[in-house]
Structure formats: structure tokens, C-alpha cells
Write a protein that holds these residues in place. Structure first.
Motif, PDB file in Angstrom:
ATOM      1  N   ARG A  18       0.801  -1.224   0.000  1.00  0.00           N
ATOM      2  CA  ARG A  18       0.000   0.000   0.000  1.00  0.00           C
ATOM      3  C   ARG A  18       0.830   1.269   0.000  1.00  0.00           C
ATOM      4  O   ARG A  18       0.326   2.355  -0.249  1.00  0.00           O
ATOM      5  CB  ARG A  18      -0.876   0.062   1.265  1.00  0.00           C
ATOM      6  N   TYR A  20       3.523   2.220  -1.678  1.00  0.00           N
ATOM      7  CA  TYR A  20       4.125   2.788  -2.886  1.00  0.00           C
ATOM      8  C   TYR A  20       3.224   3.881  -3.436  1.00  0.00           C
ATOM      9  O   TYR A  20       2.013   3.717  -3.492  1.00  0.00           O
ATOM     10  CB  TYR A  20       4.275   1.739  -3.984  1.00  0.00           C
ATOM     11  N   THR A  23       0.728   2.643  -7.651  1.00  0.00           N
ATOM     12  CA  THR A  23       0.007   1.389  -7.442  1.00  0.00           C
ATOM     13  C   THR A  23       0.410   0.362  -8.495  1.00  0.00           C
ATOM     14  O   THR A  23       0.390  -0.834  -8.239  1.00  0.00           O
ATOM     15  CB  THR A  23      -1.510   1.616  -7.521  1.00  0.00           C
ATOM     16  N   ARG A  57      -7.425  -2.221  -1.607  1.00  0.00           N
ATOM     17  CA  ARG A  57      -8.630  -1.969  -0.805  1.00  0.00           C
ATOM     18  C   ARG A  57      -9.052  -3.194   0.009  1.00  0.00           C
ATOM     19  O   ARG A  57      -8.818  -4.334  -0.406  1.00  0.00           O
ATOM     20  CB  ARG A  57      -9.804  -1.577  -1.711  1.00  0.00           C
ATOM     21  N   GLN A 273      -4.319   5.839  -8.870  1.00  0.00           N
ATOM     22  CA  GLN A 273      -4.631   5.572  -7.451  1.00  0.00           C
ATOM     23  C   GLN A 273      -5.873   4.703  -7.289  1.00  0.00           C
ATOM     24  O   GLN A 273      -5.984   3.935  -6.349  1.00  0.00           O
ATOM     25  CB  GLN A 273      -4.787   6.882  -6.666  1.00  0.00           C
ATOM     26  N   LYS A 274      -6.834   4.843  -8.193  1.00  0.00           N
ATOM     27  CA  LYS A 274      -8.066   4.053  -8.064  1.00  0.00           C
ATOM     28  C   LYS A 274      -8.134   2.876  -9.040  1.00  0.00           C
ATOM     29  O   LYS A 274      -9.050   2.069  -8.966  1.00  0.00           O
ATOM     30  CB  LYS A 274      -9.285   4.961  -8.296  1.00  0.00           C
ATOM     31  N   ASP A 277      -8.438  -0.562  -7.690  1.00  0.00           N
ATOM     32  CA  ASP A 277      -9.668  -0.806  -6.917  1.00  0.00           C
ATOM     33  C   ASP A 277     -10.736  -1.422  -7.826  1.00  0.00           C
ATOM     34  O   ASP A 277     -11.663  -2.083  -7.344  1.00  0.00           O
ATOM     35  CB  ASP A 277     -10.257   0.500  -6.364  1.00  0.00           C
TER      36      ASP A 277
ATOM     37  N   MET B 215      -6.701  13.873  -5.398  1.00  0.00           N
ATOM     38  CA  MET B 215      -5.234  13.942  -5.502  1.00  0.00           C
ATOM     39  C   MET B 215      -4.767  15.391  -5.459  1.00  0.00           C
ATOM     40  O   MET B 215      -5.231  16.222  -6.232  1.00  0.00           O
ATOM     41  CB  MET B 215      -4.759  13.314  -6.811  1.00  0.00           C
ATOM     42  N   ASN B 290     -11.793   8.375  -2.087  1.00  0.00           N
ATOM     43  CA  ASN B 290     -10.803   7.316  -2.238  1.00  0.00           C
ATOM     44  C   ASN B 290      -9.724   7.480  -1.166  1.00  0.00           C
ATOM     45  O   ASN B 290      -9.060   8.517  -1.103  1.00  0.00           O
ATOM     46  CB  ASN B 290     -10.175   7.384  -3.636  1.00  0.00           C
ATOM     47  N   ARG B 292      -6.711   6.426  -0.739  1.00  0.00           N
ATOM     48  CA  ARG B 292      -5.348   6.739  -1.188  1.00  0.00           C
ATOM     49  C   ARG B 292      -5.214   8.204  -1.550  1.00  0.00           C
ATOM     50  O   ARG B 292      -4.238   8.865  -1.190  1.00  0.00           O
ATOM     51  CB  ARG B 292      -4.955   5.879  -2.384  1.00  0.00           C
ATOM     52  N   GLU B 293      -6.201   8.735  -2.270  1.00  0.00           N
ATOM     53  CA  GLU B 293      -6.149  10.140  -2.670  1.00  0.00           C
ATOM     54  C   GLU B 293      -6.213  11.048  -1.440  1.00  0.00           C
ATOM     55  O   GLU B 293      -5.502  12.054  -1.353  1.00  0.00           O
ATOM     56  CB  GLU B 293      -7.295  10.463  -3.634  1.00  0.00           C
TER      57      GLU B 293
END
Lengths: 313, 313
Positions: A18, A20, A23, A57, A273-274, A277, B215, B290, B292-293
Motif C-alpha cells: 500500500r 508505494y 500502485t 482496498r 490511485q483508483k 480498486d 489527488m 478514495n 489513497r487520494e
């Protein structure tokens, strides 16, 4: 090892890293487990293979994906389970000495059928036999329509539409290709590169979009140093789009077969980033794609393919 | 104009400009219509005011938002309708000479009650009375929980947690403030700036996050040229996060009252391509954020607040 595995179900529960920023890097670190895992488990005598889904996730989604097989050996059943189910199973295995797992798979191998790459182009006014490819791939896994997975097709179609709409007449040919069968061996890309029809054509560059329809961040270029520098000199064209880098790197799965013919391959890199997911799950549907973000990717590919068509490399 | 408006419902149907890269710019161009529209309609004798929702999407969502009133005049009912409903109504008005519209509003003015800003801090080891503020606002409109609207609160809390977790001891105080009542007049921010409690404290800088948990792209700084340059020299710290600029601009609603005391105000600017799809609607819920964002925004605010606490401006 063989004694421990023989007659059992092998369960690989390595979480995707997670921490890094990229992704994609975490995905590539784990994708080998999925690709080779069931073959190696089978060689050790396992009866089935289960993988923790490749995502950062915690949820109930199952992520599918390409898995290798050997022609000289029978495959064992192999599948993935959600990250939550993987955590549950892992906890159970720690607690209980004897855990039984019942697996039921409904998938089977069907015979190959003929399918087709879909190709459209704006023919170059001065050098029609010099080609700039813009590409995505048509297929996705069967769990959903593959909206982000197929975003590259929309990007590529949009390149042609935007150039036409703007009334531009590129000197070289800009060809949009929606490759068939990326997921199941990449035969669409291989067939295209080797096709007799391509004789007499020079494929100068190929740009692939295969990381979803998110905001574009930059391009990675697979080429020699001089060629990379030649493309980097156009970086200023992308600053207004919020794209701040062009750097050496990978082009894309569908276009990599073109490399042996001297084609420079380029990957459109969006914010991922997503992406993992959604990647290869039942939620990879149109509602997940933001039209504005998708358009930015199309604009970026349009600008790059047009300058390549005008200036070459 | 007065003759045409008197006794009627005024309907403003100006779409938000889709072609700007910065959705925020398109929002600001139209937000005045929402803020002042009903007052001006009332002055012309209108009986009610209807606004096309401020978004670039075509959908059925109603977007609420701040609307001005005059103490010396009775307000008229004012509300927004979805972009699809606005298109429908507009088509109807073009087709029919006499369109009747029935409006029913259930909202009413309640009496003011006392509420509170929520404040936490890591006290500086060397200069505890010199403050770096990190901020968001607690309130949103009542149509949803305001997940993206409140992302700045998470960002600010995370700044303190991350600094603590990393074992850092900032020289100056880093104070996280979740301002109350941004949406309804901004009294939380004003009260904080004017509070007697703040006497003896110097607020060096305040960083606000109020554009959602997307982001982060960069920072805008409201300060003189020397101060902006002083902050820009830390830009290299943010490159690895994918943030490529720090530039002059606005700080934020809640922190702007601090400006008259010499505080440099700074806005965290995330990618807002989707922000106005969600802004002040019933879909501004946790599922839209999200993780991560969101984390990237917290990391960006942590780095900037920490260097400010160590180095000053």
C-alpha cells in the motif's frame, strides 16, 4: 515443500503493497503470483490454487486476471478471493489446525474462435505509409463491461474525432486500433504486428492507453535515448493539461510486438490511485468513469499523435 | 425588466462552462448567480428564484449552496434544480407561451445557536506562540454528510497524527482547526481570528483544504512576492507526491480573516475535475472518497506545515 502441498489447496495471501506511490509498481510485484502461481502449485502436487485479489482496498470484490497454463500439463482449478475473504481465511488458518475449503468453479476452456482488431484512420496527406498508432484493447474480463479497461478505445477513437473536428490534416497517417484479445494471450497485438497487410508501412510510433480513463499525468517511452529526448522536447505542449513529465519506460502490451520493427512505443500514464480498486472486477462499469477525466486523456493522446504525425521522431 | 419579472418566478439557467480546465473557475463564474440572484430577483418584484445547479454534469442531482439575504427586505423562496430539470424547463419555456410552475419549499430560518470550532495542536518546542494552522471546515449542507466537503478536517487531523507517528517535534506550534459554520456566513473563521484567546500568538501561516479529498496538485499562496518565493523554494519537497507547482492565489474561506493579522494563507489544491459533480449534493458521501487520494492530501499538508514550523517564512 512437496510433502506439505501435495493434495492440498495452495492459498497465496500476499497483500499488494500500500505504501508505494505507484500502485502499478505494487500490482506488478504481485501479478507474477497470479500468472505463475497455479502452475507452480500444480507442479508441487496441489489440487487447486487460491489468490488474494490484487488490490489495495479491503472489500468484497473479486479481481480476475491472466493466468498461465502449460500445454504439457493439466491445469488445476485456480481463482481469486476478495481481500476481506483472504483476511478471514488467513485468520481461520491461524486459529484452526484443520480447515476444509470447498471450491466450486464454473469456468471451462472453450475452443478458439476468430475475432478481429477494429481499425480506423486518418490517412496522411504527405506520407500516408508512415503510421502513428493510437491504441487501446477491446476485451476485458467477463465480470463486467470493462469500462476503465476499455478507456483506451475511447481515447483512440477520440483522437481521430478531435483531429477531424479541428479540421487538421496530418502529414502522416494516424491509425486508431482497438486490439482484440489482450487479456487472453495478446494475439490481437501480435497478429497486427506480423500481418502481411502491414508490409510497406512504417510504424513510427504507437501510443497505448491501458491504465484506465483517469487524469493523465505523463507518458512513458520505450525507445533509445535519442528518440526519448526527441519526444521529451514536446513536453511543454502538455503542461497546460497538468502533465509534467515524459520519461523512459514501457509502452504497452498490445503494441510491444511492434518494437521489433523499430517502432517507438509510448504509454499514456494516468493517475492510477483508483485503477486497481476497479481493475478486472464487477464494478468496472461506465458509472466509474468521469467524462472530464476521460476527455483529458483523449486530448493528451491527440496532441502527441498529431505532433508525431507532423514531425516524426 | 421590472414589468417582465413582477409577480413571476425568475429562472436562471446559465450552464457552468465545461471547457475550462479548472472547474473551480467555472464554478466561481456562476456562484454569484446563486449568491445574489434571489436578492436581485426580489428587488425586481419576483415571487421566487430558481437556479440551474452548479455542475458540469447532466444528471438529476440538486446542488445547494450559500445564498445572500438582506436584513432590510423579506427574502423570496430560492432554490436550485438539477441540470436535467433545468434543460427540461428551458425546453418547455421555449415551446409553451404560458408555463406554470408549482414550488414547495420546506426550509425555514431557525434561531442561531452556539456552536464551536474544534481545535487540536502539537505545541512547538522552541516557539510555542508562533502558530501554523492546518484547517478544514466541519459543516456542510444538510443534503448529505459532506464527505468531500469535510475532507479538510481529515487532512488536518492527519497532519497531527502523522507528525506524532513520525516522532517529530516541531519548533513552532502546528494547530489543526476544524472551523464551524463555513457554509452559513463563515462565523467560525471570523470568530477565531478576532478571539481574545489568540492574543500573544503569532499566526505565521494557515493552510486550508476545502476542495475535496482528491489527488493534490499544488498549493496557492496569498502573500507578498517575497513570502510566495520563500514558500516556492520548498517546491522540490512535493515533486515525489506528483505536485508540480506552488503559485500565488487564494488561501481559503475560513482562514481569510487571519490575513489582516499578517498571516500567510495557503490553499491545498487537489484535482477538482469531479468536485463539482459532488459538491453540496446528496452524493457527497464517504463512498465517494478514495482513501489513497485522501492520504496524499494529508501527506502534502503535513510536509508543508512541518517545514513552516521549522523554518518560518
Amino acid at each position: 515443500m512437496k510433502d506439505k502441498v501435495k493434495g492440498k489447496i495452495v492459498f497465496m495471501n500476499k497483500p499488494m503493497e500500500r505504501t508505494y506511490k505507484l500502485t502499478l509498481r505494487a500490482y506488478f510485484e504481485n501479478a507474477g503470483l497470479r500468472y505463475r502461481g497455479s502452475i507452480e502449485a500444480a507442479q508441487l502436487g496441489a489440487v487447486a490454487f487460491l489468490l488474494r485479489s490484487l488490490t489495495t482496498r479491503d472489500n468484497d470484490l473479486c479481481h480476475t486476471g491472466g493466468t498461465a497454463r502449460r500445454d504439457d500439463a493439466d491445469p488445476i482449478p485456480a481463482g481469486s478471493i476478495s481481500t476481506k475473504d483472504a483476511d478471514l481465511l488467513s485468520a481461520l488458518l491461524k486459529k484452526e489446525s484443520n480447515v476444509n475449503l470447498f471450491l466450486k468453479f464454473n469456468c471451462k476452456f472453450l475452443t478458439d474462435i476468430t475475432s478481429y482488431n477494429v481499425i480506423g484512420q486518418i490517412t496522411g496527406t504527405e506520407k500516408p505509409d508512415e503510421i502513428i498508432v493510437v491504441a487501446g484493447h477491446l476485451d476485458s474480463w467477463d465480470v463486467s463491461v470493462g469500462a476503465h479497461d476499455g478507456a483506451g478505445c475511447v481515447h483512440s477513437i477520440e483522437v481521430l474525432r478531435l483531429i477531424k473536428e479541428a479540421g487538421l490534416k496530418p502529414k502522416r497517417t494516424i491509425r486508431a486500433i482497438m486490439f482484440m484479445n489482450e487479456e487472453w494471450g495478446g494475439s490481437g497485438g501480435k497478429e497486427y504486428a506480423q500481418s502481411e497487410n502491414r508490409k510497406g508501412e512504417t510504424h513510427i510510433a504507437a501510443i497505448e492507453s491501458d491504465l484506465g480513463g483517469f487524469m493523465p499525468l505523463g507518458f512513458t517511452v520505450k525507445a533509445n535515448e535519442t528518440q526519448v529526448a526527441s519526444i521529451q522536447k514536446w513536453q511543454y505542449l502538455f503542461e497546460d493539461l497538468g502533465m509534467h513529465w515524459i520519461k523512459p519506460g514501457w509502452g504497452g502490451t498490445d503494441i510491444e510486438s511492434l518494437e521489433e520493427y523499430g517502432t517507438v512505443t509510448i504509454g499514456l500514464i494516468p493517475d492510477t490511485q483508483k485503477y486497481f480498486d476497479i481493475h478486472h472486477t464487477k464494478i468496472d462499469v461506465l458509472e466509474q468513469v468521469n467524462p472530464r477525466e476521460l476527455e483529458f486523456g483523449a486530448i493528451a493522446m491527440t496532441i502527441l499523435s498529431y505532433v508525431l504525425a507532423q514531425e516524426g521522431i
